[in-house]
Design a protein around this motif. Structure first.
Motif, short mmCIF file in Angstrom:
data_model
loop_
_atom_site.label_atom_id
_atom_site.label_comp_id
_atom_site.label_asym_id
_atom_site.label_seq_id
_atom_site.Cartn_x
_atom_site.Cartn_y
_atom_site.Cartn_z
N GLY A 165 0.80 -1.29 0.06
CA GLY A 165 -0.06 0.12 -0.16
C GLY A 165 0.76 1.36 -0.17
N SER A 166 0.16 2.40 -0.19
CA SER A 166 0.89 3.63 -0.28
C SER A 166 0.41 4.69 0.83
CB SER A 166 0.66 4.41 -1.66
OG SER A 166 1.33 3.72 -2.70
N GLN A 167 -0.58 4.05 1.68
CA GLN A 167 -1.00 4.85 2.64
C GLN A 167 -0.38 4.59 4.00
OE1 GLN A 167 -5.22 5.66 2.30
NE2 GLN A 167 -5.63 5.74 4.48
N PHE A 168 0.47 5.39 4.33
CA PHE A 168 1.43 5.10 5.39
C PHE A 168 0.67 5.66 6.85
CE2 PHE A 168 4.30 4.70 2.05
CZ PHE A 168 5.26 3.70 2.46
N PRO A 169 1.04 4.96 8.05
CA PRO A 169 0.62 5.57 9.30
C PRO A 169 0.87 6.88 9.46
CG PRO A 169 1.24 3.46 9.51
CD PRO A 169 1.84 3.74 8.11
N GLU A 170 0.18 7.68 10.21
CA GLU A 170 0.61 9.15 10.66
C GLU A 170 2.12 9.13 11.13
OE1 GLU A 170 -1.24 12.77 12.98
OE2 GLU A 170 -2.51 10.86 12.70
N GLU A 171 2.33 7.84 11.79
CA GLU A 171 3.42 8.06 12.67
C GLU A 171 4.56 8.04 11.76
OE1 GLU A 171 1.13 6.07 13.11
OE2 GLU A 171 0.28 6.99 15.08
N TYR A 172 4.49 7.41 10.71
CA TYR A 172 5.66 7.38 9.60
C TYR A 172 6.13 8.93 8.96
CZ TYR A 172 8.21 5.98 5.43
OH TYR A 172 9.31 5.90 4.42
N HIS A 173 4.83 9.44 8.63
CA HIS A 173 5.10 10.74 8.10
C HIS A 173 5.74 11.56 9.29
CE1 HIS A 173 3.49 9.87 4.24
NE2 HIS A 173 2.21 9.42 4.87
N ARG A 174 5.27 11.61 10.38
CA ARG A 174 5.71 12.42 11.58
C ARG A 174 7.18 12.12 11.74
NH1 ARG A 174 0.81 12.25 16.16
NH2 ARG A 174 -0.48 13.85 15.13
N PHE A 175 7.58 11.03 11.68
CA PHE A 175 8.96 10.66 11.69
C PHE A 175 9.84 11.31 11.08
CE2 PHE A 175 12.72 7.77 10.94
CZ PHE A 175 13.27 7.94 12.10
N SER A 176 9.28 11.34 9.63
CA SER A 176 10.07 12.15 8.53
C SER A 176 9.96 13.46 8.51
CB SER A 176 9.64 11.62 7.17
OG SER A 176 10.27 12.32 6.31
N LEU A 177 8.81 14.14 8.94
CA LEU A 177 8.59 15.56 8.78
C LEU A 177 7.97 16.23 9.93
CD1 LEU A 177 6.42 15.41 5.44
CD2 LEU A 177 8.69 16.38 5.74
N GLY A 178 8.06 15.45 10.83
CA GLY A 178 7.25 16.19 12.25
C GLY A 178 5.71 16.50 12.41
N ASP A 179 5.51 17.45 13.11
CA ASP A 179 3.89 17.27 13.41
C ASP A 179 3.30 18.73 12.32
OD1 ASP A 179 3.67 15.33 15.16
OD2 ASP A 179 4.51 16.76 16.65
N GLY A 180 4.08 19.18 11.38
CA GLY A 180 3.77 20.40 10.68
C GLY A 180 2.65 20.03 9.44
N PRO A 181 2.25 20.98 8.93
CA PRO A 181 1.15 21.03 7.88
C PRO A 181 1.60 20.11 6.66
CG PRO A 181 1.62 23.13 8.49
CD PRO A 181 2.66 22.45 9.15
N ALA A 182 3.05 19.81 6.49
CA ALA A 182 3.33 19.08 5.30
C ALA A 182 2.71 17.60 5.69
CB ALA A 182 4.89 19.18 5.17
N THR A 183 3.03 17.20 6.78
CA THR A 183 2.47 15.86 7.24
C THR A 183 1.11 15.57 6.92
OG1 THR A 183 4.25 15.46 8.95
CG2 THR A 183 2.39 14.19 9.21
N GLU A 184 0.43 16.64 7.39
CA GLU A 184 -1.17 16.26 6.96
C GLU A 184 -1.35 16.34 5.43
OE1 GLU A 184 -5.38 18.97 8.04
OE2 GLU A 184 -3.37 19.69 8.29
N PHE A 185 -0.67 17.27 4.93
CA PHE A 185 -0.65 17.53 3.04
C PHE A 185 -0.22 16.15 2.63
CE2 PHE A 185 1.89 17.94 -0.35
CZ PHE A 185 0.88 18.35 -1.40
N LEU A 186 0.67 15.49 2.95
CA LEU A 186 1.05 14.20 2.46
C LEU A 186 0.05 12.82 2.62
CD1 LEU A 186 5.16 13.95 2.96
CD2 LEU A 186 3.60 14.56 0.94
N ARG A 187 -0.57 13.23 3.89
CA ARG A 187 -1.50 11.99 4.24
C ARG A 187 -2.88 12.22 3.35
NH1 ARG A 187 -3.46 12.40 9.34
NH2 ARG A 187 -4.15 10.31 9.09
N ARG A 188 -3.02 13.29 2.83
CA ARG A 188 -4.32 13.52 2.16
C ARG A 188 -4.18 13.49 0.78
NH1 ARG A 188 -6.48 18.71 4.46
NH2 ARG A 188 -7.55 17.46 5.97
N VAL A 189 -3.09 13.64 0.14
CA VAL A 189 -2.76 13.68 -1.36
C VAL A 189 -3.07 12.19 -2.01
CG1 VAL A 189 -1.44 15.75 -1.28
CG2 VAL A 189 -0.37 13.39 -1.33
N ILE A 190 -3.49 12.23 -3.20
CA ILE A 190 -3.68 11.09 -4.08
C ILE A 190 -2.62 10.02 -3.82
CG2 ILE A 190 -3.05 12.03 -6.11
CD1 ILE A 190 -5.55 10.31 -7.44
N LEU A 191 -1.28 10.57 -4.02
CA LEU A 191 -0.06 9.62 -4.04
C LEU A 191 -0.03 8.91 -2.77
CD1 LEU A 191 2.56 9.37 -5.70
CD2 LEU A 191 3.68 10.86 -3.82
#
Length: 403
Positions: free
Chosen positions: A62-88
């Protein structure tokens, strides 16, 4: 289920300077060692063409990673929320609906109607190049052409384009495999700015719809379901970024490849019908996107290993495109190579939405460039861009002499 282990696999270090400068010798060593390499924590790297091609379409990844994965890479900012929402980074069923709705607005029919407009735009860009004699293929062609095209598709006013482009560049930092503190902050700021800009532009489209992509996204419908406002905003931001960044890199790497292989440039001058094949070869030879990340959803057997759910798999597009098991003499640039089943646009449900647009832009540009300038030669060394998520150049100086 436990992973079945044999001997220790080699380690694939994406942060290695040598790998970023020229990864292809290392890719060959990894492929020779076996189908899998060790990556980062809980991560495996797949290097051979047959495996990568199959796994791009495998529902067990799958391409839909857990929120913790994006937070580990990007922190808790808007970019993390953005990545979780986009079609990619969305899986079924959300991805299916989002793809249908977005795809209905960004379909090949709309793109093909722009073919003549793209030709006129290229004509203007090359007229300017003719006056200057020396240009940079990155800043004067690679940045300008795809940015102007995607802005036209989205309906972004010409006066705003210079303000948007640097924010989109900063947004790209969010897609890197390793994101430092400064890049995290830049990506967060870019998301906030671009969201605010698109939000205001969408408000205008609701009052006065047009025939652009944003207007189509507002009215796109699938079985009675429409995109939410948040989905429209973030995916419009993503489409803007994806609509120019890959094509910018394709133009940069394609220009560098021709300057480094004058025999192939001469061949295209003699036989311009091979230019569409050349575009595919540029994509294979030095893919702008070198890898795709996937999450193991179900136990997955690769060679003598079984990967457990929760593991991360990096599908090495760059290595697969140079696999000698699939491509004859893969280290050689061959602009007549056909067929050319490269994987640079991905595969399966996440096949690149902008593939048709990228091919049209690159084909028109290189056709006109080669036909108008009988002399195309380096005006200085090409400079690799070693940071960011894309394999590209920061500068490709060219000297152009017209007839």
């Amino acid at each position: 289920m436990r992973e079945v282990r044999s001997e220790l696999a080699p380690r694939f270090d994406t942060s290695s300077p040598a790998l970023r400068e020229n990864p292809y010798p290392a890719y060959a060593r990894f492929r020779a060692a076996g189908p899998l390499c060790r990556g980062g924590p809980a991560q495996w790297v797949v290097t051979r063409y047959a495996d990568v091609a199959n796994l791009l379409k495998d529902h067990r990844l799958g391409s839909q990673f857990p929120e913790e994965y994006h937070r580990f890479s990007l922190g808790d900012g808007p970019a993390t929320e953005f990545l979780r929402r986009v079609i990619l980074h969305r899986d079924r069923p959300d991805h299916t609906v989002l793809r249908r709705l977005t795809g209905s607005a960004f379909g090949p029919g709309l793109v093909r109607t722009m073919h003549e407009w793209i030709e006129r735009l290229v004509d203007d860009l090359l007229a300017d190049a003719r006056e200057r004699a020396e240009i940079d293929a990155v800043t004067d062609l690679g940045y300008l052409l795809p940015v102007l095209v995607i802005c036209e598709l989205l309906g972004i006013p010409a006066d705003d384009r210079d303000a948007i482009r640097p924010r989109a560049f900063d947004l790209g930092k969010a897609f890197s495999t390793s994101v430092g503190a400064a890049d995290r902050a830049a990506a967060d700021d870019a998301v906030v700015w671009l969201r605010d800009y698109l939000d205001n532009l969408l408000a205008q489209r609701r009052r006065s719809p047009g025939d652009d992509l944003l207007s189509r996204m507002l009215t796109a419908e699938d079985d009675g379901r429409r995109l939410t406002h948040e989905d429209i905003v973030d995916n419009a931001v993503f489409l803007f970024f994806a609509g120019f960044e890959t094509t910018t890199s394709l133009i940069a790497t394609g220009s560098a490849a021709l300057l480094q292989h004058p025999d192939q440039l001469a061949l295209l001058r003699r036989q311009p019908t091979h230019i569409p094949h050349a575009i595919e070869e540029f994509l294979r030879y030095d893919a702008p996107i070198q890898s795709r990340l996937r999450l193991v959803l179900e136990p997955l057997r690769i060679a003598d290993r079984t990967l457990r759910p929760g593991r991360v798999v990096l599908l090495s597009i760059g290595s697969a495109n140079h696999d000698e098991r699939q491509f004859s003499d893969p280290e050689r640039l061959d602009v007549t190579r056909n067929p050319n089943p490269h994987l640079s646009f991905g595969g399966g449900i996440h096949y690149c939405l902008g593939a048709t647009l990228a091919r049209i832009e690159a084909t028109v540009l290189f056709t006109e460039l080669i036909q108008r300038f009988p002399t195309i030669e380096p005006a200085g060394p090409a400079v690799r861009q070693l940071d960011g998520a894309f394999r590209t150049y920061s500068a490709v100086p060219m000297r152009l002499l017209p007839r």
